[in-house]
Design a protein around this motif. Structure first.
Motif, PDB file in Angstrom:
ATOM      1  N   UNK A  78     138.513 -10.633  60.560  1.00  0.00           N
ATOM      2  CA  UNK A  78     138.778 -11.633  59.283  1.00  0.00           C
ATOM      3  C   UNK A  78     137.710 -11.808  58.499  1.00  0.00           C
ATOM      4  N   UNK A  79     136.626 -10.919  57.928  1.00  0.00           N
ATOM      5  CA  UNK A  79     135.654 -10.824  57.066  1.00  0.00           C
ATOM      6  C   UNK A  79     135.451 -11.189  55.602  1.00  0.00           C
ATOM      7  N   UNK A  80     136.117 -11.479  55.335  1.00  0.00           N
ATOM      8  CA  UNK A  80     136.875 -11.378  54.181  1.00  0.00           C
ATOM      9  C   UNK A  80     135.815 -12.461  53.282  1.00  0.00           C
ATOM     10  N   UNK A  81     135.750 -12.439  51.559  1.00  0.00           N
ATOM     11  CA  UNK A  81     134.669 -13.465  50.630  1.00  0.00           C
ATOM     12  C   UNK A  81     133.411 -13.629  51.633  1.00  0.00           C
ATOM     13  N   UNK A  82     132.840 -11.601  52.228  1.00  0.00           N
ATOM     14  CA  UNK A  82     131.419 -12.051  52.913  1.00  0.00           C
ATOM     15  C   UNK A  82     130.721 -10.805  51.641  1.00  0.00           C
ATOM     16  N   UNK A  83     129.884 -10.319  51.965  1.00  0.00           N
ATOM     17  CA  UNK A  83     128.932  -9.487  51.739  1.00  0.00           C
ATOM     18  C   UNK A  83     128.440  -7.852  51.945  1.00  0.00           C
TER      19      UNK A  83
ATOM     20  N   UNK B 103     135.728   8.317  55.708  1.00  0.00           N
ATOM     21  CA  UNK B 103     136.796   9.497  55.849  1.00  0.00           C
ATOM     22  C   UNK B 103     136.579   8.727  57.611  1.00  0.00           C
ATOM     23  N   UNK B 104     136.126   8.453  57.929  1.00  0.00           N
ATOM     24  CA  UNK B 104     136.455   7.861  59.694  1.00  0.00           C
ATOM     25  C   UNK B 104     137.966   7.090  59.598  1.00  0.00           C
ATOM     26  N   UNK B 105     137.657   6.566  58.502  1.00  0.00           N
ATOM     27  CA  UNK B 105     138.802   5.510  58.538  1.00  0.00           C
ATOM     28  C   UNK B 105     140.222   5.644  59.194  1.00  0.00           C
ATOM     29  N   UNK B 106     139.801   6.825  59.535  1.00  0.00           N
ATOM     30  CA  UNK B 106     141.262   7.574  60.038  1.00  0.00           C
ATOM     31  C   UNK B 106     141.328   6.583  61.652  1.00  0.00           C
ATOM     32  N   UNK B 107     140.340   6.551  62.475  1.00  0.00           N
ATOM     33  CA  UNK B 107     139.644   6.515  63.441  1.00  0.00           C
ATOM     34  C   UNK B 107     140.675   4.617  63.942  1.00  0.00           C
ATOM     35  N   UNK B 108     141.439   4.421  63.208  1.00  0.00           N
ATOM     36  CA  UNK B 108     141.701   3.233  63.224  1.00  0.00           C
ATOM     37  C   UNK B 108     143.487   3.217  63.071  1.00  0.00           C
TER      38      UNK B 108
ATOM     39  N   UNK C 198     139.420  -0.087  69.259  1.00  0.00           N
ATOM     40  CA  UNK C 198     140.661   0.752  69.229  1.00  0.00           C
ATOM     41  C   UNK C 198     141.714  -0.127  69.529  1.00  0.00           C
ATOM     42  N   UNK C 199     141.900  -1.731  69.616  1.00  0.00           N
ATOM     43  CA  UNK C 199     142.650  -2.108  70.087  1.00  0.00           C
ATOM     44  C   UNK C 199     143.016  -3.328  68.357  1.00  0.00           C
ATOM     45  N   UNK C 200     142.402  -2.569  67.566  1.00  0.00           N
ATOM     46  CA  UNK C 200     142.101  -3.636  66.001  1.00  0.00           C
ATOM     47  C   UNK C 200     143.456  -2.980  65.655  1.00  0.00           C
ATOM     48  N   UNK C 201     144.193  -4.406  65.010  1.00  0.00           N
ATOM     49  CA  UNK C 201     145.761  -4.344  64.019  1.00  0.00           C
ATOM     50  C   UNK C 201     146.021  -5.053  63.492  1.00  0.00           C
ATOM     51  N   UNK C 202     144.863  -6.292  62.792  1.00  0.00           N
ATOM     52  CA  UNK C 202     144.899  -6.557  61.467  1.00  0.00           C
ATOM     53  C   UNK C 202     143.453  -7.309  61.060  1.00  0.00           C
ATOM     54  N   UNK C 203     143.233  -6.065  60.045  1.00  0.00           N
ATOM     55  CA  UNK C 203     142.175  -6.174  59.288  1.00  0.00           C
ATOM     56  C   UNK C 203     141.940  -7.038  57.433  1.00  0.00           C
ATOM     57  N   UNK C 204     141.179  -8.348  57.457  1.00  0.00           N
ATOM     58  CA  UNK C 204     140.906  -7.953  56.380  1.00  0.00           C
ATOM     59  C   UNK C 204     139.744  -7.985  56.226  1.00  0.00           C
ATOM     60  N   UNK C 205     139.559  -7.607  55.470  1.00  0.00           N
ATOM     61  CA  UNK C 205     137.812  -7.527  54.051  1.00  0.00           C
ATOM     62  C   UNK C 205     138.159  -7.529  52.745  1.00  0.00           C
ATOM     63  N   UNK C 206     138.748  -8.147  52.476  1.00  0.00           N
ATOM     64  CA  UNK C 206     139.209  -8.507  51.223  1.00  0.00           C
ATOM     65  C   UNK C 206     137.798  -9.317  50.367  1.00  0.00           C
ATOM     66  N   UNK C 207     137.338  -9.339  49.235  1.00  0.00           N
ATOM     67  CA  UNK C 207     136.389  -9.594  48.388  1.00  0.00           C
ATOM     68  C   UNK C 207     134.800  -9.723  48.676  1.00  0.00           C
TER      69      UNK C 207
ATOM     70  N   UNK D  79     146.192  -3.753  56.095  1.00  0.00           N
ATOM     71  CA  UNK D  79     144.623  -4.048  55.718  1.00  0.00           C
ATOM     72  C   UNK D  79     145.117  -4.711  54.660  1.00  0.00           C
ATOM     73  N   UNK D  80     144.055  -5.671  54.609  1.00  0.00           N
ATOM     74  CA  UNK D  80     143.623  -6.114  53.170  1.00  0.00           C
ATOM     75  C   UNK D  80     142.402  -6.134  52.446  1.00  0.00           C
ATOM     76  N   UNK D  81     141.823  -5.167  51.547  1.00  0.00           N
ATOM     77  CA  UNK D  81     140.940  -4.705  50.651  1.00  0.00           C
ATOM     78  C   UNK D  81     140.917  -5.374  49.315  1.00  0.00           C
TER      79      UNK D  81
END
Length: 335
Positions: free
Chosen positions: A182-187, A216-221, A199-208, A227-229
């Motif tokens: 969870x990296x939401x509400x940062x810069x 383009x390399x997002x397909x690596x995940x 390699x094992x990441x299943x849940x990612x929050x980069x909202x706000x 994915x929260x954006x």
């Protein structure tokens, strides 16, 4: 020897003796003060340790230090006597820093210091080789040390609402067991390469954050399923997003998207998507639902909307091609 010389010598001798006595007295006072201060520190440490022991509980087989809404701006070194602790839960305590001796708590599995005023993560964090969860949301952290990559068993990392974190060290891609981030509400202005290579990441929050586009390399995940954006500045989506075969939830509300790529039709595992509050160039109206229950469950800017939008975009493109093909050909007969 004159009488004056004898007198002067006697005065100097008395002066030296007196100065020596004053010096010794001051040194005695200093030692006494230091001794008293030491006694006070020892006493305070004992009092603090007693208070901390009262905050230790056992829950689900774990030894937990749990403090809520009670001021502890610093943690005393006497805490080391409780090195059997497996979990820290310190919330709203005003804690200013993670103690440098944190690395000596080798049994620590969970370190939850959210909602404090911590400004940095010490390098010693990397010594916590058994750590599974690190929760530092709602603090004032600006950077993340590369030593965190040594926490090989880390599964969950939350750094939300620290406001100023803008990058992560590349070494964090070595966190082979990390599934939740969870990296939401940062810069952040882009998804860090370290995150793309987890390699094992299943849940990612980069909202706000301040994301303007997705790499383009997002397909690596390939392991990512959520994915929260939301609340960024994303203007378009890369075609490679369709290669994220395990993605089931994608939230893109409150961005600057003008279009939905047709390739997203290929994302057969997608179960929930949200395009609400984007300046999409096509207006699409969903067909009426067959029942009231179905109408209530339907997400207006969700999966059905996405497919309808892509179909409408394709229909308009086909019409444009057909119109171009049927335009009359002008033949110039002059000359």
């Amino acid at each position: 020897m004159s009488e004056n010389a004898v007198c002067t010598g006697a005065v100097n001798a008395v002066k030296e003796v007196w100065e020596e006595r004053i010096k010794k007295h001051n040194e005695d006072l200093k030692r006494e003060k230091e001794f008293q201060q030491k006694l006070v520190r020892i006493w305070e440490e004992r009092v603090s340790l007693t208070k901390l022991k009262e905050k230790v509980i056992r829950e689900d087989g774990r030894v937990i230090l749990k403090i809520e809404k009670e001021e502890w701006k610093t943690l005393p070194s006497s805490l080391l006597k409780l090195n059997q602790l497996q979990e820290w839960q310190l919330h709203r305590t005003g804690l200013l820093k993670i103690p440098e001796f944190i690395g000596r708590f080798q049994n620590l599995l969970v370190l939850d210091l959210s909602r404090n005023t911590i400004s940095e993560i010490p390098q010693g964090i990397g010594l916590l080789t058994k750590l599974q969860e690190l929760i530092l949301s709602y603090n004032k952290i600006k950077t993340v040390p590369r030593e965190l990559s040594h926490c090989a068993r880390l599964e969950k990392l939350e750094l939300a609402v620290n406001r100023d974190i803008c990058d992560l060290p590349q070494e964090l891609s070595n966190l082979l067991k990390l599934t939740h981030l969870d990296l939401s509400m940062n810069n952040f202005t882009t998804i860090p390469p370290a995150v793309l290579n987890m390699p094992a990441l299943e849940w990612l929050d980069m909202g706000s954050n301040r994301l303007a586009q997705l790499p383009d390399t997002i397909e690596r995940m390939q392991s990512l399923h959520t994915l929260w954006l939301q609340r960024n500045e994303i203007t378009c989506l890369p075609e490679t997003i369709s290669s994220m075969k395990n993605l089931g939830t994608l939230v893109l509300s409150n961005n600057k998207l003008q279009d939905i790529p047709a390739c997203m039709e290929e994302m057969t595992n997608l179960r929930f998507v949200n395009f609400r509050d984007n300046p999409l160039k096509l207006e699409v109206t969903l067909p009426p639902s067959e029942s009231i229950d179905e109408e209530e469950e339907r997400e207006l800017f969700g999966l059905q909307f996405m497919h309808a939008y892509i179909q409408e975009s394709r229909r308009r493109a086909d019409n444009q091609v057909n119109c171009s093909a049927t335009l009359p050909i002008s033949i110039n007969t002059d000359g």
